[in-house]
Design a protein around this motif. Sequence first.
Motif, short mmCIF file in Angstrom:
data_model
loop_
_atom_site.label_atom_id
_atom_site.label_comp_id
_atom_site.label_asym_id
_atom_site.label_seq_id
_atom_site.Cartn_x
_atom_site.Cartn_y
_atom_site.Cartn_z
N GLY A 1 0.79 -1.22 0.00
CA GLY A 1 0.00 0.00 0.00
C GLY A 1 0.82 1.27 0.00
N GLY A 2 2.14 1.15 -0.19
CA GLY A 2 2.98 2.34 -0.26
C GLY A 2 3.76 2.62 1.00
N GLY A 3 3.73 1.71 1.99
CA GLY A 3 4.45 1.91 3.24
C GLY A 3 5.94 1.65 3.11
N ASP A 4 6.65 1.70 4.25
CA ASP A 4 8.11 1.57 4.21
C ASP A 4 8.53 0.10 4.12
OD1 ASP A 4 8.34 0.36 6.82
OD2 ASP A 4 8.09 2.35 7.71
N GLN A 5 9.84 -0.10 4.03
CA GLN A 5 10.40 -1.42 3.80
C GLN A 5 11.06 -2.01 5.04
OE1 GLN A 5 13.13 -0.74 0.58
NE2 GLN A 5 11.54 -0.05 -0.84
N ALA A 6 10.84 -1.42 6.20
CA ALA A 6 11.53 -1.87 7.41
C ALA A 6 11.23 -3.33 7.74
CB ALA A 6 11.14 -0.97 8.58
N TRP A 7 10.05 -3.81 7.37
CA TRP A 7 9.65 -5.18 7.69
C TRP A 7 10.58 -6.21 7.06
CZ3 TRP A 7 7.97 -8.92 4.15
CH2 TRP A 7 7.85 -8.47 2.82
N ARG A 8 11.27 -5.83 5.99
CA ARG A 8 12.15 -6.77 5.29
C ARG A 8 13.35 -7.20 6.13
NH1 ARG A 8 13.06 -4.13 -0.71
NH2 ARG A 8 10.87 -3.79 -1.31
N ASP A 9 13.66 -6.43 7.20
CA ASP A 9 14.85 -6.73 7.99
C ASP A 9 14.79 -8.12 8.63
OD1 ASP A 9 15.72 -4.20 7.36
OD2 ASP A 9 15.13 -3.30 9.28
N SER B 1 13.16 -8.26 -5.52
CA SER B 1 12.90 -8.33 -6.96
C SER B 1 11.41 -8.32 -7.27
CB SER B 1 13.55 -9.59 -7.55
OG SER B 1 13.18 -9.77 -8.90
N LEU B 2 10.62 -9.01 -6.44
CA LEU B 2 9.18 -9.04 -6.67
C LEU B 2 8.57 -7.65 -6.55
CD1 LEU B 2 8.06 -12.30 -4.81
CD2 LEU B 2 8.64 -12.02 -7.21
N PHE B 3 9.00 -6.91 -5.55
CA PHE B 3 8.47 -5.55 -5.38
C PHE B 3 8.95 -4.62 -6.50
CE2 PHE B 3 7.26 -6.90 -1.13
CZ PHE B 3 6.06 -6.21 -0.95
N ASP B 4 10.16 -4.86 -6.99
CA ASP B 4 10.64 -4.09 -8.14
C ASP B 4 9.78 -4.37 -9.37
OD1 ASP B 4 12.66 -2.96 -6.65
OD2 ASP B 4 14.22 -4.32 -7.38
N GLN B 5 9.43 -5.64 -9.56
CA GLN B 5 8.56 -5.98 -10.70
C GLN B 5 7.18 -5.35 -10.55
OE1 GLN B 5 8.52 -10.22 -11.86
NE2 GLN B 5 10.42 -10.45 -10.70
N LEU B 6 6.67 -5.34 -9.33
CA LEU B 6 5.37 -4.72 -9.09
C LEU B 6 5.41 -3.24 -9.45
CD1 LEU B 6 2.47 -4.98 -7.97
CD2 LEU B 6 3.41 -4.45 -5.70
N ALA B 7 6.47 -2.55 -9.05
CA ALA B 7 6.59 -1.12 -9.35
C ALA B 7 6.66 -0.87 -10.85
CB ALA B 7 7.82 -0.55 -8.66
N GLY B 8 7.16 -1.85 -11.61
CA GLY B 8 7.30 -1.68 -13.04
C GLY B 8 6.07 -2.01 -13.86
#
Length: 304
Positions: A67-75, A98-105
């Motif tokens: 939903g556009g939030g931050d990436q801190a959860w990835r830690d 990579s999956l989130f990069d694909q989503l952004a594209g």
Amino acid sequence: MSRPDLRLLREVSRSFYLSIRVLPRPMRGAVALAYLLARASDTLADTPGVAPALKRSLLEGFAGELGGGDQAWRDDLGEFRERQEHAGERALIGRMVSLFDQLAGLPDEERTHVTAVATTIISGQRLDVERSASGQHRMPDADSLEDYCHRVAGCVGLFWTRIGFATLGARFSRSDPGELEAMGERFGRGLQLVNILRDLPGDLEQGRCYLPAEPKPDAILVESARWREVARARMDDGLNYARRLRTRRLRIAVALPALLGIETLDRLDAADWSMLQRGVKVTRRTVRMCFWKALGLSRRGTGA
């Protein structure tokens, strides 16, 4: 946008990979990405030996980033990755960036549909984690089961319809989109029922009972007979959905999981608890047979 990682998809899905592989190219990327995102969140929800609070936190972070939030959860993803015994799931968690990069594209409309379906699926997985954490191991009633099936699979039927029209337009189907959405949603819930009915002993061993029945083998078997009939009717919805699609590739992609679902239900009809404990699965030969059946059905579609 980079192409969908079909090799990774094949490693985490034996049969659904085949459906996605035959989809028309304009539709394939968004569907493959949505599946991988859903499979990744499912891995987070089901990884054993992890505190429910951490699972909830990661699922909330996952949904938040969608939903556009931050990436801190990835830690905290590293811990989950190391816990995966399945090589495909370990690789999947390692590919989250990579999956989130694909989503952004993705084009805006496709990204909206992928985000919506992944968010809905995560909401079902969060409910699952919360039920387990609270000790509510039994699904309380039929409505709760239907709601769960919608969140984790019925919404996929809506997604396929919407992404189909978004990427293919009139080449997807001549049918009314609302009718197709309703049919696809029922089919999705049916596929999740098949998964639940197949995995009853394993879920019970983990303290979970997705059917509204006493968590005992005899009671579960009685209740499962009713839900197998419900699931079988929804496989028919899937076949009817397939017949309304305009290309052979589309019809094969939808008919194949419906036919595999029917084959699984046939085996479940003949299975007692001990057979379920050993595992009821269709063989690779049956998968090939269903593919050829789907190919035959694809020649008779109406595209209505």
